[in-house]
Scaffold this motif. Structure first.
Motif, PDB file in Angstrom:
ATOM      1  N   ALA A  19       0.821  -1.217   0.000  1.00  0.00           N
ATOM      2  CA  ALA A  19       0.000   0.000   0.000  1.00  0.00           C
ATOM      3  C   ALA A  19       0.849   1.259   0.000  1.00  0.00           C
ATOM      4  N   CYS A  20       1.945   1.236   0.701  1.00  0.00           N
ATOM      5  CA  CYS A  20       2.785   2.427   0.807  1.00  0.00           C
ATOM      6  C   CYS A  20       3.447   2.779  -0.517  1.00  0.00           C
ATOM      7  N   ALA A  21       3.524   1.840  -1.478  1.00  0.00           N
ATOM      8  CA  ALA A  21       4.175   2.081  -2.760  1.00  0.00           C
ATOM      9  C   ALA A  21       3.228   2.669  -3.798  1.00  0.00           C
ATOM     10  N   ALA A  22       1.953   2.655  -3.535  1.00  0.00           N
ATOM     11  CA  ALA A  22       0.965   3.039  -4.543  1.00  0.00           C
ATOM     12  C   ALA A  22       1.115   4.476  -5.034  1.00  0.00           C
ATOM     13  N   GLY A  23       1.672   5.371  -4.262  1.00  0.00           N
ATOM     14  CA  GLY A  23       1.818   6.756  -4.678  1.00  0.00           C
ATOM     15  C   GLY A  23       3.040   7.034  -5.524  1.00  0.00           C
ATOM     16  N   TYR A  24       3.831   6.026  -5.825  1.00  0.00           N
ATOM     17  CA  TYR A  24       5.052   6.198  -6.607  1.00  0.00           C
ATOM     18  C   TYR A  24       4.843   5.683  -8.024  1.00  0.00           C
ATOM     19  N   SER A  25       5.512   6.309  -8.979  1.00  0.00           N
ATOM     20  CA  SER A  25       5.490   5.756 -10.328  1.00  0.00           C
ATOM     21  C   SER A  25       6.287   4.451 -10.316  1.00  0.00           C
ATOM     22  N   ALA A  26       6.082   3.626 -11.310  1.00  0.00           N
ATOM     23  CA  ALA A  26       6.826   2.361 -11.399  1.00  0.00           C
ATOM     24  C   ALA A  26       8.323   2.627 -11.461  1.00  0.00           C
ATOM     25  N   THR A  27       8.721   3.668 -12.148  1.00  0.00           N
ATOM     26  CA  THR A  27      10.141   4.020 -12.255  1.00  0.00           C
ATOM     27  C   THR A  27      10.686   4.439 -10.894  1.00  0.00           C
ATOM     28  N   TRP A  29       9.483   3.633  -7.922  1.00  0.00           N
ATOM     29  CA  TRP A  29       9.494   2.496  -7.008  1.00  0.00           C
ATOM     30  C   TRP A  29      10.667   1.558  -7.333  1.00  0.00           C
ATOM     31  N   ALA A  30      10.933   1.367  -8.613  1.00  0.00           N
ATOM     32  CA  ALA A  30      12.074   0.532  -9.010  1.00  0.00           C
ATOM     33  C   ALA A  30      13.378   1.150  -8.521  1.00  0.00           C
ATOM     34  N   LEU A  31      13.514   2.442  -8.630  1.00  0.00           N
ATOM     35  CA  LEU A  31      14.716   3.121  -8.155  1.00  0.00           C
ATOM     36  C   LEU A  31      14.884   2.931  -6.647  1.00  0.00           C
ATOM     37  N   ILE A  32      13.800   3.103  -5.906  1.00  0.00           N
ATOM     38  CA  ILE A  32      13.834   2.968  -4.443  1.00  0.00           C
ATOM     39  C   ILE A  32      14.153   1.535  -4.030  1.00  0.00           C
ATOM     40  N   THR A  33      13.556   0.567  -4.712  1.00  0.00           N
ATOM     41  CA  THR A  33      13.738  -0.834  -4.314  1.00  0.00           C
ATOM     42  C   THR A  33      15.026  -1.447  -4.848  1.00  0.00           C
ATOM     43  N   ASP A  34      15.597  -0.885  -5.899  1.00  0.00           N
ATOM     44  CA  ASP A  34      16.859  -1.408  -6.443  1.00  0.00           C
ATOM     45  C   ASP A  34      18.084  -0.872  -5.698  1.00  0.00           C
ATOM     46  N   LEU A  35      17.955   0.287  -5.071  1.00  0.00           N
ATOM     47  CA  LEU A  35      19.118   0.919  -4.452  1.00  0.00           C
ATOM     48  C   LEU A  35      19.822   0.046  -3.413  1.00  0.00           C
ATOM     49  N   PRO A  36      19.131  -0.625  -2.500  1.00  0.00           N
ATOM     50  CA  PRO A  36      19.870  -1.434  -1.510  1.00  0.00           C
ATOM     51  C   PRO A  36      20.773  -2.500  -2.158  1.00  0.00           C
ATOM     52  N   ALA A  37      20.296  -3.168  -3.195  1.00  0.00           N
ATOM     53  CA  ALA A  37      21.119  -4.186  -3.866  1.00  0.00           C
ATOM     54  C   ALA A  37      22.312  -3.542  -4.563  1.00  0.00           C
ATOM     55  N   GLU A 102      27.604   6.176 -10.312  1.00  0.00           N
ATOM     56  CA  GLU A 102      26.240   5.769 -10.634  1.00  0.00           C
ATOM     57  C   GLU A 102      25.406   5.546  -9.366  1.00  0.00           C
ATOM     58  N   VAL A 103      25.986   4.890  -8.379  1.00  0.00           N
ATOM     59  CA  VAL A 103      25.240   4.610  -7.143  1.00  0.00           C
ATOM     60  C   VAL A 103      24.992   5.897  -6.361  1.00  0.00           C
ATOM     61  N   LEU A 104      25.966   6.782  -6.309  1.00  0.00           N
ATOM     62  CA  LEU A 104      25.754   8.053  -5.615  1.00  0.00           C
ATOM     63  C   LEU A 104      24.665   8.871  -6.310  1.00  0.00           C
ATOM     64  N   ALA A 105      24.653   8.855  -7.635  1.00  0.00           N
ATOM     65  CA  ALA A 105      23.599   9.553  -8.374  1.00  0.00           C
ATOM     66  C   ALA A 105      22.236   8.925  -8.079  1.00  0.00           C
ATOM     67  N   ALA A 106      22.185   7.607  -8.003  1.00  0.00           N
ATOM     68  CA  ALA A 106      20.925   6.922  -7.670  1.00  0.00           C
ATOM     69  C   ALA A 106      20.475   7.303  -6.263  1.00  0.00           C
ATOM     70  N   CYS A 107      21.410   7.393  -5.326  1.00  0.00           N
ATOM     71  CA  CYS A 107      21.065   7.814  -3.955  1.00  0.00           C
ATOM     72  C   CYS A 107      20.424   9.197  -3.979  1.00  0.00           C
ATOM     73  N   ARG A 108      21.043  10.124  -4.696  1.00  0.00           N
ATOM     74  CA  ARG A 108      20.501  11.485  -4.752  1.00  0.00           C
ATOM     75  C   ARG A 108      19.131  11.514  -5.434  1.00  0.00           C
ATOM     76  N   ARG A 112      15.528  12.743  -3.779  1.00  0.00           N
ATOM     77  CA  ARG A 112      14.607  13.726  -4.380  1.00  0.00           C
ATOM     78  C   ARG A 112      13.178  13.172  -4.429  1.00  0.00           C
ATOM     79  N   VAL A 113      13.036  11.897  -4.794  1.00  0.00           N
ATOM     80  CA  VAL A 113      11.711  11.273  -4.834  1.00  0.00           C
ATOM     81  C   VAL A 113      11.111  11.241  -3.433  1.00  0.00           C
ATOM     82  N   LEU A 114      11.907  10.794  -2.466  1.00  0.00           N
ATOM     83  CA  LEU A 114      11.391  10.698  -1.096  1.00  0.00           C
ATOM     84  C   LEU A 114      11.039  12.064  -0.532  1.00  0.00           C
ATOM     85  N   ASP A 115      11.815  13.089  -0.866  1.00  0.00           N
ATOM     86  CA  ASP A 115      11.504  14.444  -0.397  1.00  0.00           C
ATOM     87  C   ASP A 115      10.140  14.905  -0.919  1.00  0.00           C
ATOM     88  N   ARG A 116       9.787  14.482  -2.141  1.00  0.00           N
ATOM     89  CA  ARG A 116       8.504  14.881  -2.732  1.00  0.00           C
ATOM     90  C   ARG A 116       7.344  14.045  -2.234  1.00  0.00           C
TER      91      ARG A 116
END
Length: 168
Positions: A19-27, A29-37, A102-108, A112-116
């Motif tokens: 439910a918490c992911a529903a407000g994010y675009s697929a892109t 959400w993929a960015l958020i969920t791929d970052l830890p790996a 690349e990973v630092l750019a993904a973090c930033r 930005r997504v989380l701030d919004r």
């Protein structure tokens, strides 16, 4: 995916995501969920000034991701649930090894997504969790080489990740 009535970017399908992911675009959400790996791959990779951390470092990263299930954050728990639900048997396309820039750019980008979109407490918990994933990988790698202790390269990596994750 569904489109918002206003014609904005596609949003994640609420039937397939927490439910918490529903407000994010697929892109997003993929960015958020791929970052830890991606952070695990980066932190577990040997380099000129970083000896091979060994398999234990990667396993520590996976354990750190799993530890997110116990976080007091809907966002972190939803990310972990999404990571663990990826079991459709489809092999993902080969991706080049994560490089630092690349990973630092993904973090930033994630910040930005989380701030919004995210609750500030969830955003802070996510950022701390991702940093803790990297720290556990680095710590496990240094345990495979106790004579060297914590490598300066590990400390630099953690500092740069912390800065990219806006942790102070």
């Amino acid at each position: 995916m569904r489109r918002p009535a206003s014609g904005g970017s596609p949003e994640a399908d609420p039937r397939t995501l927490p439910a918490c992911a529903a407000g994010y675009s697929a892109t997003e959400w993929a960015l958020i969920t791929d970052l830890p790996a991606r952070v695990i791959v980066l932190a577990a990779r040997p380099g000129p000034d970083r000896p091979d951390p060994g398999v234990a470092a990667g396993l520590a990263g996976l354990e750190a991701i799993a530890a997110g299930r116990a976080f007091d954050s809907d966002l972190v728990r939803a990310v972990v649930a999404t990571i663990y639900s990826r079991h459709d048997g489809v092999t993902p396309p080969a991706r080049p090894p994560a490089d630092l820039v690349e990973v630092l750019a993904a973090c930033r980008a994630v910040i930005r997504v989380l701030d919004r979109r995210a609750d500030p407490a969830d955003s802070a918990a996510y950022r701390q969790w991702v940093q803790s994933v990297a720290a556990r990988v680095c710590r496990a790698g240094s345990q495979t080489r106790p004579e060297e202790g914590s490598a300066p390269a590990d400390r630099r990596l953690l500092d740069r990740l912390g800065a990219a994750l806006a942790l102070g």
